[in-house]
Motif scaffolding. Structure first.
Motif, mmCIF file in Angstrom:
data_model
loop_
_atom_site.group_PDB
_atom_site.id
_atom_site.type_symbol
_atom_site.label_atom_id
_atom_site.label_comp_id
_atom_site.label_asym_id
_atom_site.label_seq_id
_atom_site.Cartn_x
_atom_site.Cartn_y
_atom_site.Cartn_z
ATOM 1 N N VAL A 1 -4.779 0.420 -7.785
ATOM 2 C CA VAL A 1 -5.911 0.983 -6.634
ATOM 3 C C VAL A 1 -4.897 1.296 -5.425
ATOM 4 C CG1 VAL A 1 -7.942 0.558 -5.539
ATOM 5 C CG2 VAL A 1 -7.553 -0.160 -7.844
ATOM 6 N N GLU A 2 -4.864 2.517 -5.081
ATOM 7 C CA GLU A 2 -4.162 2.659 -3.946
ATOM 8 C C GLU A 2 -5.192 3.301 -2.811
ATOM 9 O OE1 GLU A 2 -1.865 2.363 -1.972
ATOM 10 O OE2 GLU A 2 -0.099 3.322 -2.410
ATOM 11 N N ASP A 3 -4.770 3.094 -1.611
ATOM 12 C CA ASP A 3 -5.627 3.891 -0.416
ATOM 13 C C ASP A 3 -5.305 5.335 -0.450
ATOM 14 O OD1 ASP A 3 -2.843 3.409 0.478
ATOM 15 O OD2 ASP A 3 -3.278 2.718 2.423
ATOM 16 N N ILE A 4 -3.908 5.411 -0.344
ATOM 17 C CA ILE A 4 -3.643 6.923 -0.159
ATOM 18 C C ILE A 4 -2.386 7.483 -0.722
ATOM 19 C CG2 ILE A 4 -2.654 6.506 2.053
ATOM 20 C CD1 ILE A 4 -3.682 9.396 3.197
ATOM 21 N N GLY B 1 -4.686 -4.088 -6.959
ATOM 22 C CA GLY B 1 -4.480 -3.212 -5.672
ATOM 23 C C GLY B 1 -3.268 -3.210 -4.951
ATOM 24 N N ILE B 2 -2.756 -2.274 -4.215
ATOM 25 C CA ILE B 2 -1.779 -2.398 -3.467
ATOM 26 C C ILE B 2 -2.032 -2.585 -1.967
ATOM 27 C CG2 ILE B 2 0.262 -0.850 -2.578
ATOM 28 C CD1 ILE B 2 -0.315 0.579 -5.610
ATOM 29 N N LEU B 3 -1.393 -3.806 -1.843
ATOM 30 C CA LEU B 3 -1.826 -4.320 -0.354
ATOM 31 C C LEU B 3 -0.914 -3.521 0.875
ATOM 32 C CD1 LEU B 3 -1.573 -8.164 -1.178
ATOM 33 C CD2 LEU B 3 -3.767 -6.569 -0.529
HETATM 34 MG MG MG Z 1 -0.823 1.690 0.372
#
Ligand code: MG
Ligand code: IMP
Length: 174
Positions: free
Chosen positions: A96-99, A38-40
């Motif tokens: 895994v990225e949010d946007i 995951g990318i924080l």
């Molecule tokens: Mg991000």
């Protein structure tokens, strides 16, 4: 200045979509050594929901990618901080990225991680803002496409605000 959030994607829509993505990933990685990174900080809520809907084992890790500067524009310079214990050699890595906005963050991360010899490396993003792409980035698992607005909620922030919202909305300042 007042900041208002206008709902864009409901909690129910998000949860349904996360379930669909988890089903696809569970099928595609049934015979793999899946390592989700995951990318924080933006991806932590999405990833927490996603892993709990998988039907296969998964290893979880996180990395920090910060764009220099503040505000709603990416500076294009990305600093990547990997956990010292992260071992990705020979693993099937799913970022895994949010946007995906300009796409610069993800393309830099993919380039950096390739040096650690993962078996495969793919991308899962909750949101995509195609109007802003500045690089060719392939999103293997995508939740939703959003319009060219600044969006918040479900992990995404504006100046560290609104991450806790269970839905995604866009902001307007007045
Ligand atoms: Mg991000
Ligand atoms: P990039 O422009 O694709 O490199 O995006 C870098 C990062 O900026 C994303 O991973 C998000 O964390 C953040 N970001 C980009 N667009 C938005 C937005 O609309 N809302 C909140 N964060 C965003």
């Amino acid at each position: 200045m007042e900041i208002k959030v206008f709902p864009l994607i409901s909690e129910e829509e998000i949860q349904n979509k996360v379930g669909e993505l988890a089903d696809c990933i569970s099928k595609d990685y049934a015979k793999s050594k899946l390592l989700m990174i995951g990318i924080l900080k933006g991806a932590w809520i999405f990833m927490a929901d996603l892993v709990r809907k998988l039907t296969i084992p998964v290893e979880c890790d996180f990395l920090r990618a910060s764009s220099y500067g503040s505000g709603t524009e990416t500076s294009g310079k990305v600093k990547i901080t990997l956990g010292a214990s992260t071992n990705i050699e020979g693993k099937d890595v799913l970022l895994v990225e949010d946007i995906v906005d300009t796409g610069l963050t993800l393309s830099k991360i993919v380039k950096a991680l390739v040096h650690y010899n993962p078996k495969t490396i793919k991308v899962c993003s909750l949101l995509d803002k195609p109007a802003r792409h500045r690089t060719n980035i392939n999103i293997d698992y995508l939740g939703f496409t959003v319009p060219n607005k600044f969006v918040v909620g479900y992990g995404l922030d504006y100046d560290e605000k609104f991450r806790y919202l269970p839905y995604v909305g866009y902001i307007e300042k007045s």
